[in-house]
Every structure is written in structure tokens, then in C-alpha cells.
Design an enzyme around this catalytic site. Structure first.
Site, PDB file in Angstrom:
ATOM      1  N   HIS A 120      40.387  -2.439   1.849  1.00 50.58           N
ATOM      2  CA  HIS A 120      41.374  -1.307   2.009  1.00 50.58           C
ATOM      3  C   HIS A 120      42.671  -1.997   1.279  1.00 50.58           C
ATOM      4  O   HIS A 120      42.749  -2.760   0.637  1.00 50.58           O
ATOM      5  CB  HIS A 120      41.908  -1.270   3.461  1.00 50.58           C
ATOM      6  CG  HIS A 120      42.437  -2.759   4.026  1.00 50.58           C
ATOM      7  ND1 HIS A 120      41.626  -3.588   4.576  1.00 50.58           N
ATOM      8  CD2 HIS A 120      43.629  -2.975   4.166  1.00 50.58           C
ATOM      9  CE1 HIS A 120      42.383  -4.588   5.033  1.00 50.58           C
ATOM     10  NE2 HIS A 120      43.449  -4.358   4.861  1.00 50.58           N
ATOM     11  N   GLU A 143      43.333  -3.826  12.315  1.00 46.93           N
ATOM     12  CA  GLU A 143      45.130  -3.121  12.229  1.00 46.93           C
ATOM     13  C   GLU A 143      44.937  -1.728  12.288  1.00 46.93           C
ATOM     14  O   GLU A 143      43.608  -1.119  12.032  1.00 46.93           O
ATOM     15  CB  GLU A 143      45.442  -3.695  11.038  1.00 46.93           C
ATOM     16  CG  GLU A 143      44.774  -3.421   9.700  1.00 46.93           C
ATOM     17  CD  GLU A 143      45.566  -4.176   8.381  1.00 46.93           C
ATOM     18  OE1 GLU A 143      46.809  -4.366   8.472  1.00 46.93           O
ATOM     19  OE2 GLU A 143      44.553  -4.287   7.467  1.00 46.93           O
ATOM     20  N   HIS A 195      39.853  -8.304   5.666  1.00 46.59           N
ATOM     21  CA  HIS A 195      40.273  -9.258   6.940  1.00 46.59           C
ATOM     22  C   HIS A 195      38.703  -9.578   7.570  1.00 46.59           C
ATOM     23  O   HIS A 195      38.086  -8.831   7.839  1.00 46.59           O
ATOM     24  CB  HIS A 195      41.135  -9.048   7.951  1.00 46.59           C
ATOM     25  CG  HIS A 195      42.300  -8.259   7.189  1.00 46.59           C
ATOM     26  ND1 HIS A 195      43.162  -9.327   6.379  1.00 46.59           N
ATOM     27  CD2 HIS A 195      42.912  -7.063   7.102  1.00 46.59           C
ATOM     28  CE1 HIS A 195      44.292  -8.373   6.029  1.00 46.59           C
ATOM     29  NE2 HIS A 195      44.124  -7.287   6.286  1.00 46.59           N
ATOM     30  N   ARG A 218      42.263 -11.282  -0.846  1.00 47.29           N
ATOM     31  CA  ARG A 218      42.320 -10.734  -1.653  1.00 47.29           C
ATOM     32  C   ARG A 218      41.128 -10.311  -2.763  1.00 47.29           C
ATOM     33  O   ARG A 218      40.743 -11.608  -3.263  1.00 47.29           O
ATOM     34  CB  ARG A 218      43.816 -11.000  -2.652  1.00 47.29           C
ATOM     35  CG  ARG A 218      45.140 -10.742  -2.061  1.00 47.29           C
ATOM     36  CD  ARG A 218      46.127 -10.807  -2.779  1.00 47.29           C
ATOM     37  NE  ARG A 218      46.256 -12.237  -3.227  1.00 47.29           N
ATOM     38  CZ  ARG A 218      46.961 -13.136  -2.263  1.00 47.29           C
ATOM     39  NH1 ARG A 218      47.582 -12.694  -1.440  1.00 47.29           N
ATOM     40  NH2 ARG A 218      47.200 -14.179  -2.801  1.00 47.29           N
TER      41      ARG A 218
END
Length: 255
Positions: A122, A64, A46, A142
Site C-alpha cells: 500500500h 491499519e 507490514h 519499504r
């Protein structure tokens, strides 16, 4: 997953991959999810706030964190690499699939906690259930998806990736009891509290916050919030915590 950790259950013959709570208008910056992964999810990355602004996307980036609540014996979470990769090496590994073997896969158990800064490569492995608290952003690039017929975003993903080692300070095992400060910035704070929060925890919270009961119900202005739920509270003083219960509490921080 077919079998979900308590208090959740899947209808017979159906799988549930995630449950998420619509961010309230008072706290649009945060999104809370339960994720139930029966198989490996995509390897992804991200962007940061700065990168989304520079690209003219008009949205915040995404940092996150994950709290493992259930895990099969060999369940893993993939976070970063054991050495720094160049952009060319990251692209090549994403294209030929070797990125999966190059990542560091952490064997996990309930209570393991990971903070995932923006730009960190991740992936969530199979057989693991987590609570995810994140900046409310849907920008995901992705890099590899195990041959699934979904779009990859190699140009954008490689451009924003810092394909290096995940800082050990960003992972820990949460003790079985006691108040624990899990995240204190830069974008949000997160605490695990047992019973009534201690004075230090209370002092960190001012204004609206989210409460996520883990054991025992909480009450917010007279409304009961059971484990598996998430509720907006106008202040920490508006929450009545179960004496023998455990909750997560979280709120965004000013940028």
C-alpha cells in the site's frame, strides 16, 4: 502539507506531515495518527502478528485503516494490485520502479474508508489527509521510495507480501450521518457515531476506549476534547457526546 484541513494549521513557512497521539498505558496496542501527505509516500508493507513472532521480533504486527478527511481533486491511495504477483515479479517491480504503475490507485474524496490487512502492499498518494488507526507497531518494510535516499527492505518486504487484490469488502464510503461500524476485528474495533451512540454501538464497547471528535467537542470525565484531539475514556459511559457532533471511537480486541 502547507495548508491543513480544519481544525489544524501549519506555521507559516513550515510543513506538517503527521500528528500522532502517544498510546496510553491502558491501551498500548493502538496508535491514532493524522497524516497530511503533500507528495506520494513510500510503497510499503507490514507483517502480521504471526510473522513478527516467527521472526523473533517480539512485537505485534500491523493492520491499519484509513479515513479520508480531505483530498485534492486527483488525490489517490494505492492498495494492492489488479492481479496476483509472484514474489519474483514483486521484487523485480520494486527494483525497477514499475511497482508504482502496477498498483491499484483509488481516487479518493472525504469520507472514503479503507481497511489495510497485514501483508497488503500500500501507499498514500499526494494531496490527501487521513486519520489512521493502527496496531501500535513501527515495523514497516519499504519496497519503493521514488528515489529518496532511504533504506529499502526488499528481502523482508517481499517475504511478507501477499501481492494480490485488495478485498472490496475492506473499502467503502462512510455516509454523511448515522452510526456506522467501520471495523469489528480482528485486532480492534472502530465506529463512527453521531451524537449519543445507539444501543447496538454501546453494546460493542466494554472497558477503556479512545474517542476522536470529528465535529463538535466531547467530554471525558469533565475534560473537553475538541476536534483534532484524541482522549482515553475509561468506558463509553464516561463520554458525553455532543448532540450535533460526530466522533470516532475505537478500542483493541483481545488476541
Amino acid at each position: 502539507m502547507d495548508t491543513l484541513p480544519a481544525p489544524f494549521s501549519a506555521p507559516e513557512g513550515k510543513r506538517i506531515g503527521e500528528i500522532w497521539f502517544e498510546p496510553p498505558k491502558q491501551l498500548p496496542q493502538l496508535l491514532v495518527k493524522y497524516i497530511f501527505a503533500s507528495e506520494k509516500l513510500s510503497i510499503q508493507v507490514h507483517p502480521s502478528d504471526t510473522q513478527t513472532e516467527a521472526r523473533g521480533l517480539g512485537k505485534q504486527g500491523k493492520e491499519e485503516c484509513w479515513l479520508v478527511i480531505d483530498a485534492e481533486e486527483d488525490a489517490t491511495l494505492g492498495i494492492g494490485f489488479d492481479h496476483q504477483l509472484s514474489a519474483d515479479d514483486l521484487r523485480a517491480a520494486s527494483e525497477d520502479g514499475s511497482i508504482e504503475e502496477m498498483m491499484v490507485w483509488h481516487k479518493v474524496k472525504p469520507g472514503d474508508f479503507f481497511y489495510i490487512p497485514a501483508n497488503t502492499v500500500h501507499a498514500i498518494g499526494g494531496g490527501v489527509s487521513i486519520i489512521e488507526i493502527q496496531q501500535n507497531s513501527d515495523i514497516t518494510y519499504r519496497l519503493f521510495d521514488y528515489g529518496r535516499p532511504r533504506e529499502l527492505h526488499l528481502d523482508d518486504g517481499v517475504a511478507v507480501s501477499q501481492a494480490g487484490v485488495h478485498d472490496p469488502a475492506n473499502r467503502r464510503h462512510v455516509p454523511a450521518s448515522g452510526d456506522v461500524a467501520l471495523v469489528d476485528g480482528p485486532h480492534f474495533r472502530l465506529d463512527r457515531v453521531d451524537g449519543e451512540p445507539d444501543a447496538a454501538t454501546r453494546a460493542r464497547y466494554s472497558g477503556p476506549l479512545l474517542v476522536i471528535p470529528r465535529e463538535g467537542a466531547a467530554e471525558v470525565e469533565g475534560d473537553t476534547v475538541e476536534p483534532g484531539g484524541c482522549a482515553l475514556a475509561p468506558s463509553i459511559e464516561a463520554i458525553r457526546f455532543a448532540a450535533n457532533g460526530s466522533c470516532l471511537i475505537t478500542q483493541p480486541l483481545e488476541s
